[in-house]
Write an enzyme that holds these catalytic residues in place. Structure first.
Site, short mmCIF file in Angstrom:
data_model
loop_
_atom_site.label_atom_id
_atom_site.label_comp_id
_atom_site.label_asym_id
_atom_site.label_seq_id
_atom_site.Cartn_x
_atom_site.Cartn_y
_atom_site.Cartn_z
CG LEU A 251 -3.91 39.65 -15.41
CD1 LEU A 251 -5.03 40.03 -16.35
CD2 LEU A 251 -4.18 38.30 -14.76
CG ASP A 252 2.15 35.68 -17.27
OD1 ASP A 252 2.73 36.19 -16.31
OD2 ASP A 252 2.08 34.45 -17.46
CG MET A 253 3.04 41.55 -22.60
SD MET A 253 4.69 41.88 -23.27
CE MET A 253 4.28 42.88 -24.69
CB SER A 254 0.94 36.44 -23.47
OG SER A 254 2.22 36.72 -23.97
CB THR A 255 -2.64 36.51 -19.35
OG1 THR A 255 -1.71 35.43 -19.39
CG2 THR A 255 -3.96 36.03 -18.81
#
Length: 562
Positions: free
Chosen positions: A409-413
């Site tokens: 998962l993207d860091m921000s997700t």
């Protein structure tokens, strides 16, 4: 215009700023939230853009937009003069309304558009070469010569193939004759037969050689004519390449950047020292270097920086009207890295370990897998600077586990992340990802109202080579990216949607949400493509796959906390 003394580019604040504290450090230009002073300065600049009548540029903000619309990046630099008065400078990236000279904006580091300057003079020669090359490449003479040569070559090639077929047939017949008559002839008679066949074979070779010679003569005239035309074009292109290279070299010599210590360095040396690369075209033409150069050259102290987009977005990358953006990496990172030397600059937040005390909630574990509810702003795998991650947390608990990471998962997700505890489980689940048999569902809150109820977004994506890690839509080189979606609800001017990604490209859901040909609405908190908030409102809420041990279907669901 709100200027001070004789410095026409120093703008005094129109708003009362006496109660605003100065920042402790200067803005880190590649990841920042604008300081209050920078926001006020930017809003005053935006008011100027909305009301000025000194120049005309099509930003694409009118309803009847056309293909000539071009949005622009603008920048402001809050500065303090030698009398300790606060004000700001303004700049635009590149030229504006066909000119580099505007009374509101600081001048470029070098004005390529200076009348009778070497750049415009040389550009006249290059444009003339371009027109001549284009004329010759599209000339009727070249087209006719190429057509004639291809027609002649086609005819002679066909006849050559017919001759070769005939000669192969004759050779086959001679072989069959030798085989058939050998038992029937005496040695002397057979030798005479062989001599006759050798003579015939030699005649066949000579016939082929004569044909090929005649073919060469027939094509030579047209081929020579074509080569002369192509040589002229090639010589012009070589001249263009040489002149362009010399012009670029001379341009680079004009760009000498100052830093806060008073040192200066040429753009070639700046890039060479940074990563031994060659400066890309346009280096030094962005707003931030212009602002810092003018500040240093006029004894102004930089306080805070901000850049925003004004106008319609380009078709491939995402730029939204009035949104703040970091400086670009490819052109500006080497330059600003040098120009900021001597200033006390905010640390790069991407290099700060901020999650060491963050809990990593676990919702399931067995002998094969662990399922986490990954928090937003938490890495799946270690970064260059930040090591705390799901990967390292699992490895600390199970040093012999691995491979661990099946998907990311993207860091921000935030949301569901499945990891493997052994090689067999990793391979079994990863195969399902590769075959696209895993069902995934994301919940997102979009920063605006989406009128449609559902749909399929199909926009190919690739990394923006000039500004990593941003992605861009690219129909020529992008990888296929498809997302099904459906609207859940409209909440206080925002839209809650459910995403079903059919592919797994980097930033796919963020790009498909914000792109004009997607939902044209950024995800709340998307600091790359929209506006920064407390977090990115994107959550991996559901996943379903076949368990590597039981071979039974297993699923997990956890709702978002936004």
């Amino acid at each position: 215009m709100g200027t001070l003394d004789n410095n026409a580019y120093f703008h005094a604040f129109k708003e009362d700023i006496s109660g605003i504290e100065l920042p402790l450090r200067f803005t880190f230009p590649f990841c920042y939230e604008p300081h209050a002073l920078a926001i006020i300065a930017a809003e005053e600049l935006q008011t100027y853009l909305e009301t000025q009548n000194e120049w005309t540029h099509n930003f694409g903000l009118e309803e009847n937009n056309d293909n000539l619309a071009i949005g622009k990046m603008f920048g402001i630099l809050v500065v303090r003069d030698q009398q300790h008065r606060l004000g700001y400078l303004a700049a635009v990236s590149g030229k504006l309304a066909g000119s580099n000279k505007h009374q509101y904006f600081v001048p470029p580091i070098f004005d390529m558009l200076e009348e009778d300057g070497f750049f415009l003079n040389e550009e006249v020669h290059l444009n003339a070469l371009n027109r001549k090359i284009e004329f010759l490449e599209n000339s009727e003479e070249l087209e006719q010569t190429t057509s004639n040569l291809n027609r002649l070559k086609g005819y002679w090639d066909t006849q050559l193939e017919l001759l070769k077929t005939k000669l192969r047939s004759q050779k086959k017949e001679r072989k069959e004759t030798r085989t058939r008559l050998r038992p029937l002839l005496s040695d002397e008679d057979f030798e005479m037969l062989m001599e006759d066949m050798r003579s015939q074979s030699l005649k066949d070779k000579q016939e082929l050689q004569r044909y090929q010679y005649d073919m060469h003569l027939a094509l030579e005239s047209e081929n020579l004519k074509l080569q002369q035309l192509l040589s002229e074009i090639s010589a012009l292109k070589e001249e263009r390449k040489m002149r362009s290279g010399n012009l670029q070299k001379r341009l680079f010599e004009q760009y000498n950047f100052l830093n806060a210590t008073g040192q200066h360095k040429n753009v070639v040396a700046v890039f060479q020292d940074f990563d031994q690369s060659t400066p890309p075209a346009g280096s030094g033409e962005c707003a931030a270097p212009k602002l810092l150069q003018y500040s240093y050259s006029n004894n102004l102290t930089p306080i805070a920086l901000a850049e925003f987009w004004w106008g319609c977005s380009p078709s491939s990358e995402i730029r939204r009207h009035k949104n703040y953006y970091p400086a670009c990496r490819k052109k500006c990172e080497p330059i600003l890295g040098y120009m900021l030397q001597g200033l006390n600059v905010d640390p790069n937040p991407m290099q700060q370990e901020t999650t060491l005390q963050t809990e990593l909630p676990q919702i399931y574990e067995d002998e094969d897998i662990i399922v986490f509810n990954k928090p937003a702003e938490f890495l799946s795998v270690p970064g260059i600077y930040v090591k705390d991650s799901v990967y390292n947390r699992v490895l600390q608990r199970y040093p012999a586990a691995g491979p661990i990471i099946i998907h990311r998962l993207d860091m921000s997700t935030s949301g569901l992340l499945v990891v493997a505890k052994n090689k067999e489980a990793h391979q079994f689940i990863q195969d399902q990802f590769i075959q696209h048999t895993i069902a995934k569902e994301y919940i997102a809150l979009l920063d605006g109202i989406v009128e449609q109820e559902s749909g399929l977004i199909d926009l190919p994506l690739r990394v923006d080579l000039d500004d990593r890690p941003r992605q861009m839509v690219c129909y020529s080189y992008g990888k296929p990216a498809q997302t099904k979606w459906e609207r859940i609800a409209i909440e206080d001017g925002k839209t809650r949607v459910r995403f079903y990604p059919l592919t797994g490209r980097t930033h796919q859901l963020r790009m498909h949400a914000v792109h004009p040909n997607g939902l044209n609405t950024p995800i709340v908190g998307d600091d790359l493509y929209g506006r920064k908030s407390n977090r990115l409102h994107l959550h991996a809420a559901f996943i379903k796959f076949i368990h590597p041990g039981s071979r039974q279907e297993i699923s997990f669901h956890i709702p978002p906390d936004f």
